[in-house]
Design a protein around this motif. Structure first.
Motif, short mmCIF file in Angstrom:
data_model
loop_
_atom_site.label_atom_id
_atom_site.label_comp_id
_atom_site.label_asym_id
_atom_site.label_seq_id
_atom_site.Cartn_x
_atom_site.Cartn_y
_atom_site.Cartn_z
N GLU A 101 -3.50 3.56 -2.34
CA GLU A 101 -3.61 2.43 -3.26
C GLU A 101 -3.15 1.16 -2.55
O GLU A 101 -2.04 1.10 -2.01
N ALA A 153 -2.17 -8.07 -11.30
CA ALA A 153 -2.23 -7.05 -10.26
C ALA A 153 -3.66 -6.56 -10.10
O ALA A 153 -4.32 -6.23 -11.08
N THR A 196 -8.28 1.53 -4.71
CA THR A 196 -8.05 2.91 -4.27
C THR A 196 -9.12 3.30 -3.27
O THR A 196 -10.31 3.21 -3.57
N THR A 224 -1.25 8.10 -2.55
CA THR A 224 -1.11 8.60 -3.92
C THR A 224 -0.91 10.11 -3.96
O THR A 224 -0.72 10.67 -5.04
N VAL A 280 -2.43 -2.72 -3.40
CA VAL A 280 -2.19 -3.56 -4.59
C VAL A 280 -1.86 -4.98 -4.15
O VAL A 280 -1.03 -5.19 -3.25
N ALA A 303 0.85 -1.19 0.00
CA ALA A 303 0.00 0.00 0.00
C ALA A 303 0.88 1.23 0.00
O ALA A 303 1.97 1.25 0.58
N ARG A 333 0.79 -7.99 -15.40
CA ARG A 333 2.14 -7.50 -15.18
C ARG A 333 3.06 -8.04 -16.27
O ARG A 333 2.75 -9.02 -16.93
N THR A 393 -5.61 -3.52 -8.12
CA THR A 393 -5.33 -2.27 -7.43
C THR A 393 -6.62 -1.66 -6.89
O THR A 393 -7.56 -1.43 -7.64
N LEU A 428 -0.33 -8.32 -5.81
CA LEU A 428 0.44 -8.73 -6.99
C LEU A 428 0.78 -10.21 -6.90
O LEU A 428 1.03 -10.74 -5.80
#
Length: 258
Positions: free
Chosen positions: A182, A247, A251, A176, A184, A173, A241, A249, A186
């Motif tokens: 954000e 990924a 927000t 931003t 994320v 995290a 990716r 994401t 992955l």
């Protein structure tokens, strides 16, 4: 906002000219869509709940049948049990999907310590998979703790399922700079086809039906993610990716700010 499924949005239509009339029409349309969408969720929840009992009885019956049939019929009974279990799993996911939509509409937005949410989700879903968490302890977002645990759990479950138990999974995290954070998730798995990215999060959509059936997917996990995050005023996007991996994401606002 309406195109993203936010039917609670309303336009300010104080104007009395043609644009004001258009605003009133859009508001009526949004209100009607909101009513229909909420009614559909309740209808699906009722159906899933009612089907749970007969499916449960079928599971019990198949288990009893397995003990009584000749050996040469046991593989056939096993096939029936597998199909019934798949029905049961689908109903469970359908209930989770409808409940997520209904509960999200009523969920209070409060400050949530993001690291606590992720730690709980990893404890539930990671299993033997290694998950690296890169989230400062003091990261606080506006949301609902219960819904966020479900969201992160779904994303981790997908990562483990499709990338494999030996996959490298990272949850990180970062702010931003616009009072948002954000989050994320992955992985280094195969990702999905580019044509499928835009449809991820649609109910029952699966990029690869054959593979998803083998792995037990129902196409509702990412729908629950999108439904829950948008109800908390956030956004979720999916991307591949390079050279491979996936990924997700999310927000959200910082510390419950609007």
């Amino acid at each position: 906002e309406i195109s993203r499924g936010n039917f609670e949005v309303r336009l300010n239509h104080e104007r009395r000219d043609e644009l004001g009339v258009l605003g009133e029409s859009i508001n009526r349309m949004a209100g009607r869509l909101d009513t229909l969408g909420n009614g559909q969720r309740k209808f699906l929840a009722d159906i899933a709940h009612e089907l749970g009992s007969p499916v449960g009885r079928m599971q019990v019956g198949a288990a009893i049948l397995e003990e009584r049939v000749p050996d040469d019929l046991k593989p056939t009974v096993a096939d029936v049990q597998e199909e019934v279990q798949e029905m049961s799993d689908l109903l469970s996911e359908l209930l989770a999907f409808t409940k997520a939509g209904l509960q999200a509409r009523e969920a209070a937005i409060q400050p949530v310590v993001l690291r606590d949410v992720v730690d709980e989700a990893v404890r539930r879903e990671a299993g033997e998979a290694g998950v690296s968490i890169e989230i400062p302890e003091d990261t606080v977002v506006g949301g609902n703790a219960g819904l966020l645990v479900k969201v992160v759990s779904n994303l981790l479950r997908n990562a483990v399922r499709y990338a494999g138990a030996t996959a490298s999974i990272v949850v990180r995290a970062r702010p931003t700079g616009d009072r948002r954070v954000e989050l994320v998730v992955l992985d280094d798995g195969p990702g999905v086809s580019p044509d499928s990215l835009a449809r991820l999060g649609e109910p029952f959509y699966r990029p690869d039906a054959a593979r998803s059936r083998e792995m037990g997917g129902t196409g509702l996990g990412l729908s629950i993610v999108r439904e829950s995050i948008e109800a908390m005023g956030g956004q979720v996007t999916f991307a591949n990716r390079q050279p491979h991996g996936f990924a997700a994401t999310i927000t959200l606002t910082v510390g419950g700010d609007g």
